[in-house]
Design a protein around this motif. Structure first.
Motif, mmCIF file in Angstrom:
data_model
loop_
_atom_site.group_PDB
_atom_site.id
_atom_site.type_symbol
_atom_site.label_atom_id
_atom_site.label_comp_id
_atom_site.label_asym_id
_atom_site.label_seq_id
_atom_site.Cartn_x
_atom_site.Cartn_y
_atom_site.Cartn_z
ATOM 1 N N GLY A 196 35.054 36.759 51.527
ATOM 2 C CA GLY A 196 36.350 36.969 50.869
ATOM 3 C C GLY A 196 36.443 36.190 49.565
ATOM 4 O O GLY A 196 36.960 36.699 48.565
ATOM 5 N N PHE A 197 35.914 34.970 49.574
ATOM 6 C CA PHE A 197 35.937 34.174 48.347
ATOM 7 C C PHE A 197 35.085 34.822 47.263
ATOM 8 O O PHE A 197 35.499 34.910 46.108
ATOM 9 C CB PHE A 197 35.454 32.745 48.608
ATOM 10 C CG PHE A 197 35.667 31.845 47.427
ATOM 11 C CD1 PHE A 197 36.878 31.209 47.248
ATOM 12 C CD2 PHE A 197 34.671 31.668 46.485
ATOM 13 C CE1 PHE A 197 37.097 30.403 46.144
ATOM 14 C CE2 PHE A 197 34.885 30.862 45.370
ATOM 15 C CZ PHE A 197 36.095 30.228 45.202
ATOM 16 N N ALA A 198 33.903 35.313 47.629
ATOM 17 C CA ALA A 198 33.019 35.935 46.640
ATOM 18 C C ALA A 198 33.663 37.187 46.038
ATOM 19 O O ALA A 198 33.674 37.357 44.807
ATOM 20 C CB ALA A 198 31.672 36.279 47.274
ATOM 21 N N MET A 199 34.197 38.053 46.860
ATOM 22 C CA MET A 199 34.812 39.272 46.329
ATOM 23 C C MET A 199 36.114 38.954 45.594
ATOM 24 O O MET A 199 36.443 39.593 44.599
ATOM 25 C CB MET A 199 35.049 40.289 47.448
ATOM 26 C CG MET A 199 33.776 40.900 48.009
ATOM 27 S SD MET A 199 32.632 41.571 46.758
ATOM 28 C CE MET A 199 33.598 42.917 46.095
ATOM 29 N N GLY A 200 36.850 37.955 46.061
ATOM 30 C CA GLY A 200 38.056 37.528 45.338
ATOM 31 C C GLY A 200 37.708 36.980 43.963
ATOM 32 O O GLY A 200 38.421 37.231 42.985
ATOM 33 N N ALA A 201 36.598 36.250 43.873
ATOM 34 C CA ALA A 201 36.156 35.728 42.579
ATOM 35 C C ALA A 201 35.803 36.869 41.632
ATOM 36 O O ALA A 201 36.076 36.796 40.428
ATOM 37 C CB ALA A 201 34.956 34.794 42.769
ATOM 38 N N LEU A 202 35.224 37.936 42.159
ATOM 39 C CA LEU A 202 34.924 39.109 41.338
ATOM 40 C C LEU A 202 36.210 39.664 40.719
ATOM 41 O O LEU A 202 36.278 39.903 39.516
ATOM 42 C CB LEU A 202 34.238 40.175 42.197
ATOM 43 C CG LEU A 202 33.940 41.490 41.500
ATOM 44 C CD1 LEU A 202 32.515 41.924 41.821
ATOM 45 C CD2 LEU A 202 34.918 42.552 41.943
ATOM 46 N N TRP A 203 37.235 39.836 41.545
ATOM 47 C CA TRP A 203 38.502 40.373 41.045
ATOM 48 C C TRP A 203 39.174 39.413 40.080
ATOM 49 O O TRP A 203 39.718 39.833 39.047
ATOM 50 C CB TRP A 203 39.443 40.699 42.208
ATOM 51 C CG TRP A 203 39.077 41.956 42.924
ATOM 52 C CD1 TRP A 203 38.387 42.070 44.101
ATOM 53 C CD2 TRP A 203 39.369 43.295 42.516
ATOM 54 N NE1 TRP A 203 38.246 43.391 44.436
ATOM 55 C CE2 TRP A 203 38.833 44.169 43.486
ATOM 56 C CE3 TRP A 203 40.028 43.845 41.430
ATOM 57 C CZ2 TRP A 203 38.950 45.549 43.397
ATOM 58 C CZ3 TRP A 203 40.147 45.219 41.338
ATOM 59 C CH2 TRP A 203 39.611 46.053 42.316
ATOM 60 N N MET A 204 39.158 38.117 40.386
ATOM 61 C CA MET A 204 39.780 37.144 39.485
ATOM 62 C C MET A 204 39.019 37.074 38.164
ATOM 63 O O MET A 204 39.625 36.914 37.106
ATOM 64 C CB MET A 204 39.856 35.770 40.157
ATOM 65 C CG MET A 204 40.773 35.740 41.360
ATOM 66 S SD MET A 204 42.455 36.295 41.044
ATOM 67 C CE MET A 204 43.184 34.786 40.476
ATOM 68 N N GLY A 205 37.704 37.229 38.229
ATOM 69 C CA GLY A 205 36.917 37.273 37.001
ATOM 70 C C GLY A 205 37.290 38.462 36.139
ATOM 71 O O GLY A 205 37.347 38.356 34.902
ATOM 72 N N MET A 206 37.557 39.591 36.766
ATOM 73 C CA MET A 206 37.986 40.767 36.002
ATOM 74 C C MET A 206 39.348 40.503 35.357
ATOM 75 O O MET A 206 39.559 40.849 34.188
ATOM 76 C CB MET A 206 38.038 42.005 36.898
ATOM 77 C CG MET A 206 36.660 42.502 37.283
ATOM 78 S SD MET A 206 36.610 44.140 38.049
ATOM 79 C CE MET A 206 37.583 43.930 39.517
ATOM 80 N N ALA A 207 40.262 39.890 36.103
ATOM 81 C CA ALA A 207 41.582 39.586 35.543
ATOM 82 C C ALA A 207 41.460 38.617 34.369
ATOM 83 O O ALA A 207 42.096 38.812 33.325
ATOM 84 C CB ALA A 207 42.497 39.006 36.628
ATOM 85 N N ILE A 208 40.632 37.595 34.519
ATOM 86 C CA ILE A 208 40.442 36.623 33.439
ATOM 87 C C ILE A 208 39.826 37.297 32.213
ATOM 88 O O ILE A 208 40.274 37.086 31.079
ATOM 89 C CB ILE A 208 39.586 35.434 33.922
ATOM 90 C CG1 ILE A 208 40.383 34.602 34.924
ATOM 91 C CG2 ILE A 208 39.095 34.581 32.752
ATOM 92 C CD1 ILE A 208 39.546 33.613 35.718
ATOM 93 N N GLY A 209 38.805 38.107 32.433
ATOM 94 C CA GLY A 209 38.181 38.817 31.318
ATOM 95 C C GLY A 209 39.156 39.720 30.597
ATOM 96 O O GLY A 209 39.150 39.824 29.367
ATOM 97 N N ARG A 210 40.022 40.370 31.350
ATOM 98 C CA ARG A 210 41.018 41.270 30.752
ATOM 99 C C ARG A 210 42.025 40.473 29.931
ATOM 100 O O ARG A 210 42.386 40.863 28.814
ATOM 101 C CB ARG A 210 41.717 42.083 31.845
ATOM 102 C CG ARG A 210 42.505 43.253 31.311
ATOM 103 C CD ARG A 210 43.126 44.047 32.451
ATOM 104 N NE ARG A 210 42.157 44.616 33.349
ATOM 105 C CZ ARG A 210 41.562 45.787 33.186
ATOM 106 N NH1 ARG A 210 41.826 46.516 32.125
ATOM 107 N NH2 ARG A 210 40.714 46.230 34.079
ATOM 108 N N VAL A 211 42.464 39.318 30.451
ATOM 109 C CA VAL A 211 43.410 38.478 29.704
ATOM 110 C C VAL A 211 42.757 37.961 28.418
ATOM 111 O O VAL A 211 43.372 37.972 27.351
ATOM 112 C CB VAL A 211 43.927 37.312 30.575
ATOM 113 C CG1 VAL A 211 44.674 36.288 29.737
ATOM 114 C CG2 VAL A 211 44.830 37.839 31.687
#
Length: 138
Positions: free
Chosen positions: A82-97
């Motif tokens: 869950g942490f690994a896949m959550g990091a993927l999504w948070m990385g996408m959000a950070i990249g988008r910001v």
């Protein structure tokens, strides 16, 4: 089911559905991410099936598998996937910001779509991080 695991399971199901849809219908995945293959290079649709399809499908399926096997594998396995896949999504959000700040003048990236996408990606990331976040302070 422990209530803290519900957001993780739901987010993993959403991720699996998105991955499966992109694997089977790459045009759908391409439309969601607003990209298209470069016509100068052959094989571009394979990228949508691979990254937005297969990787998303199996990455989120790993979370569901560790949920199903949590009694044999232990809660740490679910926290890890869950942490690994959550990091993927948070990385996408950070990249988008970052793009919305750095690229807006040239590419007009501060769109309603991107604001909604940051919220969705952050929500998915936090939901997948729920077991890890709940464990902090125990």
């Amino acid at each position: 089911m422990e209530m803290v695991l519900l957001p993780t399971v739901l987010a993993a199901l959403v991720g699996c559905a998105m991955g499966g849809a992109s694997l089977l219908v790459p045009r759908w995945g391409a439309s969601v991410v607003r990209l298209q293959p470069d016509p100068r290079w052959k094989g571009g649709w394979s990228e949508f099936r691979a990254s937005y399809g297969g990787a998303f499908l199996l990455g989120h399926a790993a979370v569901l598998l560790t949920y199903a096997m949590r009694f044999q594998a232990g809660e740490a396995a679910l926290m890890g996937t869950g942490f690994a896949m959550g990091a993927l999504w948070m990385g996408m959000a950070i990249g988008r910001v970052v793009s919305m700040v750095a690229d807006d003048r040239e590419y007009e990236t501060r769109t309603a779509y991107n604001y909604v996408a940051v919220g969705f990606e952050s929500l998915m990331g936090l939901a997948l991080w729920a077991p890890f976040l709940a464990h902090i302070g125990r």
